[in-house]
Motif scaffolding. Structure first.
Motif, short mmCIF file in Angstrom:
data_model
loop_
_atom_site.label_atom_id
_atom_site.label_comp_id
_atom_site.label_asym_id
_atom_site.label_seq_id
_atom_site.Cartn_x
_atom_site.Cartn_y
_atom_site.Cartn_z
N VAL A 98 7.13 1.06 15.56
CA VAL A 98 7.39 0.93 14.02
C VAL A 98 7.88 2.28 13.66
O VAL A 98 8.76 2.75 13.03
CB VAL A 98 6.58 0.41 13.10
CG1 VAL A 98 6.95 0.63 11.56
CG2 VAL A 98 6.32 -0.98 13.35
N ARG A 99 6.93 3.49 14.01
CA ARG A 99 7.10 4.78 13.59
C ARG A 99 8.39 5.36 14.55
O ARG A 99 9.00 6.01 13.92
CB ARG A 99 5.92 5.49 14.21
CG ARG A 99 4.67 5.23 13.22
CD ARG A 99 3.49 6.32 13.58
NE ARG A 99 2.32 5.92 12.90
CZ ARG A 99 2.11 6.31 11.70
NH1 ARG A 99 3.07 7.00 10.92
NH2 ARG A 99 1.03 5.91 10.99
N ASN A 100 8.50 4.99 15.84
CA ASN A 100 9.56 5.47 16.61
C ASN A 100 10.94 5.24 15.80
O ASN A 100 11.77 6.03 15.46
CB ASN A 100 9.79 5.11 17.88
CG ASN A 100 8.84 5.60 18.82
OD1 ASN A 100 8.06 6.52 18.51
ND2 ASN A 100 8.36 5.02 19.77
N VAL A 101 11.29 4.06 15.16
CA VAL A 101 12.24 3.75 14.43
C VAL A 101 12.40 4.34 13.19
O VAL A 101 13.41 4.89 12.55
CB VAL A 101 12.50 1.91 14.23
CG1 VAL A 101 13.45 1.61 13.17
CG2 VAL A 101 12.50 1.47 15.58
N ALA A 102 11.48 4.31 12.38
CA ALA A 102 11.11 4.68 10.90
C ALA A 102 11.45 6.50 10.93
O ALA A 102 12.01 6.69 10.07
CB ALA A 102 9.84 4.54 10.38
N THR A 103 11.11 7.15 11.79
CA THR A 103 11.25 8.59 12.06
C THR A 103 12.71 9.03 12.16
O THR A 103 13.20 10.04 11.90
CB THR A 103 10.49 9.19 12.85
OG1 THR A 103 10.69 8.86 14.13
CG2 THR A 103 8.85 9.28 12.68
N TYR B 216 15.32 7.63 10.50
CA TYR B 216 16.03 7.49 9.41
C TYR B 216 15.47 8.50 8.31
O TYR B 216 14.38 8.15 7.92
CB TYR B 216 15.98 5.95 8.95
CG TYR B 216 16.55 4.93 9.94
CD1 TYR B 216 18.26 4.75 10.02
CD2 TYR B 216 16.06 4.23 10.92
CE1 TYR B 216 18.69 4.23 11.01
CE2 TYR B 216 16.71 3.62 11.91
CZ TYR B 216 18.07 3.43 11.65
OH TYR B 216 18.92 2.76 12.56
N SER B 217 16.34 9.16 7.82
CA SER B 217 16.05 10.23 6.79
C SER B 217 15.53 9.44 5.55
O SER B 217 15.14 10.19 4.70
CB SER B 217 17.10 11.33 6.56
OG SER B 217 18.21 10.81 6.00
N MET B 218 16.10 8.27 5.25
CA MET B 218 15.70 7.58 4.09
C MET B 218 14.33 7.13 3.96
O MET B 218 13.88 6.62 2.96
CB MET B 218 16.85 6.70 3.33
CG MET B 218 16.74 5.31 4.20
SD MET B 218 17.29 5.37 5.83
CE MET B 218 18.85 4.60 5.83
#
Length: 186
Positions: free
Chosen positions: A69-74, A76-78
């Motif tokens: 989850v963190r790998n994907v979330a980091t 995207y700048s939004m």
């Protein structure tokens, strides 16, 4: 395990409405993991940022690790990992906006708000960040405040934009308590 620990574990992270929305999203895709980005965005809208609890709950729901989850979330700048202001101002400084004065607009926001990059005002009303692109190149320079776009900006327009959002807060406060100003003097 202490009773306090059990009580906090049983408290839902998301509202029943958002949980239902997640359930529907997860049924929509052949692989639950495909719901990750929409769930992150909706969770951020409800909670204000992606806390450790939010990340853990989304990972649990989708059957993936918190690291995934963190790998994907980091990427995207939004997506944010710290609380932002009620109105999050994103100033695009990508090439089109930069060439048309985005840094002057960004500096004016910093001056008016009294915050630096990724700063949040003391009252929690505004946060400010520089972003790469908001897809408004034809109308540069442009900003996004939450989901509202403002384009063809100049530094002189900044105080009016901030004032308009501050008035929204005042109007909502008056609507919730019409005698608010009278009570202040009592």
């Amino acid at each position: 395990m202490s009773p306090k620990k059990k009580a906090s574990e049983s408290k839902p992270v998301f509202s029943p409405e958002l949980t239902a929305r997640f359930d529907a999203l997860e049924q929509k895709y052949p692989a639950k993991r495909s719901a990750l980005i929409p769930e992150l965005l909706y969770a951020q809208d409800e909670i204000g940022y992606l806390s450790d609890k939010v990340i853990a709950e989304i990972a649990r729901r989708l059957g993936i690790t918190e690291l995934e989850v963190r790998n994907v979330a980091t990427y995207y700048s939004m997506l944010r990992f710290k609380p932002a202001g009620k109105y999050n101002i994103q100033v695009c400084t990508n090439i089109s906006c930069m060439l048309r004065g985005a840094y002057d607009v960004y500096e004016r926001f910093q001056e008016e708000l009294g915050v630096g990059p990724k700063g949040v005002t003391a009252d929690g009303l505004f946060s400010l960040e520089e972003v790469e692109c908001i897809g408004a190149c034809c109308w540069a320079p442009a900003i996004q405040v939450n989901y509202d776009f403002h384009d063809d900006l100049t530094p002189d327009l900044v105080p009016g934009i901030l004032g308009a959002y501050a008035i929204r807060v005042e109007d909502r406060a008056r609507a919730e308590d019409p005698f608010r100003d009278e009570n202040k003097d009592a």
